[in-house]
Design a protein around this motif. Structure first.
Motif, PDB file in Angstrom:
ATOM      1  N   ARG A 167      -0.254  11.611   0.576  1.00  0.00           N
ATOM      2  CA  ARG A 167      -1.214  10.811   1.339  1.00  0.00           C
ATOM      3  C   ARG A 167      -1.508   9.482   0.644  1.00  0.00           C
ATOM      4  NH1 ARG A 167      -3.592  16.002   2.337  1.00  0.00           N
ATOM      5  NH2 ARG A 167      -5.083  15.730   0.624  1.00  0.00           N
ATOM      6  N   ASP A 168      -1.557   9.509  -0.684  1.00  0.00           N
ATOM      7  CA  ASP A 168      -1.790   8.269  -1.436  1.00  0.00           C
ATOM      8  C   ASP A 168      -0.635   7.289  -1.231  1.00  0.00           C
ATOM      9  OD1 ASP A 168      -3.109   6.659  -3.655  1.00  0.00           O
ATOM     10  OD2 ASP A 168      -1.150   7.050  -4.558  1.00  0.00           O
TER      11      ASP A 168
ATOM     12  N   ARG B  14      -0.895   5.885   2.280  1.00  0.00           N
ATOM     13  CA  ARG B  14      -2.025   4.949   2.378  1.00  0.00           C
ATOM     14  C   ARG B  14      -1.623   3.575   1.838  1.00  0.00           C
ATOM     15  NH1 ARG B  14      -5.165   3.016  -1.257  1.00  0.00           N
ATOM     16  NH2 ARG B  14      -4.485   4.535  -2.832  1.00  0.00           N
TER      17      ARG B  14
ATOM     18  N   GLU C 159      -1.236  -0.090   3.780  1.00  0.00           N
ATOM     19  CA  GLU C 159      -1.958  -1.284   3.317  1.00  0.00           C
ATOM     20  C   GLU C 159      -1.019  -2.450   3.039  1.00  0.00           C
ATOM     21  OE1 GLU C 159      -4.085   0.110  -0.068  1.00  0.00           O
ATOM     22  OE2 GLU C 159      -5.646   1.143   1.116  1.00  0.00           O
TER      23      GLU C 159
END
Length: 473
Positions: free
Chosen positions: A440-441, A444, A448
């Protein structure tokens, strides 16, 4: 009943449980990672083939490790395995191989990401890791981690290394037999000499060799298979028809029906791509990457490539007009495949080409096997005497098994693979949240607009046991 027969009986029972566990882990990984094997294909290709990155001094790049892991995955099993699955489980076994490869891609992503999180630095600047290191550092189970490292060493020495020696010896001896030559001594000495060279080259040289040998090997097999399929005429249409047609309704000559097809499909997939067993993470954990999930994408792609190689072999076999005569029989898979190649490519060229590929496939596996065995030995300390002892033991094992082929090598390997699968499943069930959090990191940061995400352990809910990441890499 002989010892080998007893081991086969034990092996069959233990793998029924192991297969169920591996399949369940694959489904869990697919759900956790939101179908990453389907949605993340573009990212897999990008992370795998980003060749602009220069590995830092003392470290091994992601692409180098990818080639090493593919050298381990793509072996004699990609030649003999699909044919064996078809003979024993019908053409539908290939469909189930695809199904389990699909969920295996998610498993490989998850176990690789976890392995990367808990890798440890080496004194020479590189990394080491794998299930034993994850058990030791990630779960703090030091005694069990050392026990797993010992099992891994034993599995690679008694199973993988000896198995590759047997495969290479059989390939060369088969070529000598074609010309009525007794080449047993030459075969043993030649293979042992190659093993000795690999043993003393070290991991960095093996990585460099893999970058050249593995892609050439895979491309060569692709070309040979495509030529054979093209020369078979319209057989390719019949091949796909039988794969889908027999998936739920295998031919009557297959004992056990659909259950047999499913079991052989899963067995073929696991043996080849090794997803869920934990063996590949011994290699994938040594890669120098900026984020654990990056290597997860790369190794998931590795499962896909391995499956494509096996699929091409299966299509060659199923495109043969008289393939029905082999299904349900007890013929040797290599002999059956050789008959097909003789019919399409020619009786003069086919045996030599098949021998070359069998030898090279086994050789690249041997290269990776030695690296993994030494990596697990480091769990017990970086002792020069122990490393030298292991190298000499590898050379002895290669000589003995290239001289005396034995079924013990393969059945012992199969049993120990099942044991490792249970250990690996336990690790994943205990640490899957860390792998999902890292995934998930990564996503993300990509959303971005960050072209290459950088891992910071603070994104994890628990940073216990992490030694190789400081968030500044």
């Amino acid at each position: 009943m002989s010892l080998v027969d007893s081991l086969y009986s034990i092996d069959d029972y233990i793998w029924y449980v192991a297969f169920a566990v591996i399949a369940a882990i694959g489904v869990l990984a697919t759900v956790l990672l939101r179908g990453v094997q389907f949605r993340g294909l573009g990212e897999m290709v990008r992370t795998t083939f980003d060749l602009n990155k220069t590995p830092r001094p003392g470290k091994i790049s992601s692409f180098h490790v990818f080639c090493m892991s593919m050298g381990s995955r793509i072996g004699v099993g990609n030649i003999a395995g699909p044919v064996t699955a078809i003979i024993a489980g019908g053409a539908g076994a290939i469909f189930w191989m695809w199904v389990f490869a699909a969920i295996g891609m998610a498993t490989s992503f998850l176990e690789t990401t976890i392995g990367q999180i808990y890798k440890t630095p080496k004194e020479d600047g590189g990394f080491r890791g794998g299930p034993a290191y994850t058990m030791f550092h990630g779960l703090g189970m030091k005694k069990l981690g050392l026990a797993l490292a010992f099992i891994m060493i034993l599995m690679y020495l008694v199973g993988y290394v000896s198995g590759e020696a047997v495969s290479m010896a059989e390939a060369l001896n088969g070529l000598f037999d074609e010309h009525d030559i007794d080449g047993q001594w030459f075969t043993a000495i030649f293979i042992t000499s190659l093993a000795a060279v690999i043993v003393f080259l070290g991991v960095y040289r093996v990585a460099d060799m893999s970058v050249w040998i593995v892609p050439a090997m895979a491309l060569g097999w692709f070309v040979m298979c495509i030529v054979s399929i093209a020369l078979s005429g319209d057989g390719i249409l019949d091949a796909f028809g039988s794969i889908f047609g027999d998936a739920l309704s295998p031919p009557s000559v297959i004992g056990g029906g659909i259950g047999t097809a499913i079991m052989w499909g899963l067995r073929r997939g696991v043996w080849s791509n090794e997803a869920g067993i934990g063996t590949i993470t011994n290699l994938s954990s040594i890669a120098d990457v900026k984020h654990p999930a990056q290597q997860g994408y790369t190794q998931a792609f590795g499962v896909l490539v391995d499956t494509l190689v096996s699929t091409l072999t299966a299509l060659v076999f199923l495109s043969y007009a008289d393939v029905g005569a082999f299904i349900g029989g007890d013929g040797d898979s290599i002999d059956c495949l050789q008959e097909v190649f003789k019919d399409t490519i020619g009786s003069g060229l086919a045996p030599a080409l098949l021998t070359v590929f069998m030898f090279v496939f086994a050789f690249t596996c041997l290269m990776s096997d030695i690296v993994v065995a030494e990596g697990n030995l480091l769990m017990f300390g970086d002792h020069k005497a122990a490393k030298l002892g292991l190298k000499l033991l590898v050379i002895i094992v290669v000589f003995v098994f290239s001289w005396i082929s034995s079924d013990y090598a393969f059945i012992a390997l199969d049993v120990m693979m099942a044991v490792c699968a249970f250990f690996n499943a336990y690790l994943i069930l205990k640490l899957y949240r860390r792998g999902a959090e890292a995934f998930r990191d990564y996503r993300r940061q990509k959303k971005e607009g960050k072209e290459e995400p950088v891992f910071d352990p603070s994104c994890l809910s628990d940073r216990t046991g992490i030694t190789a990441w400081d968030g500044k890499d």
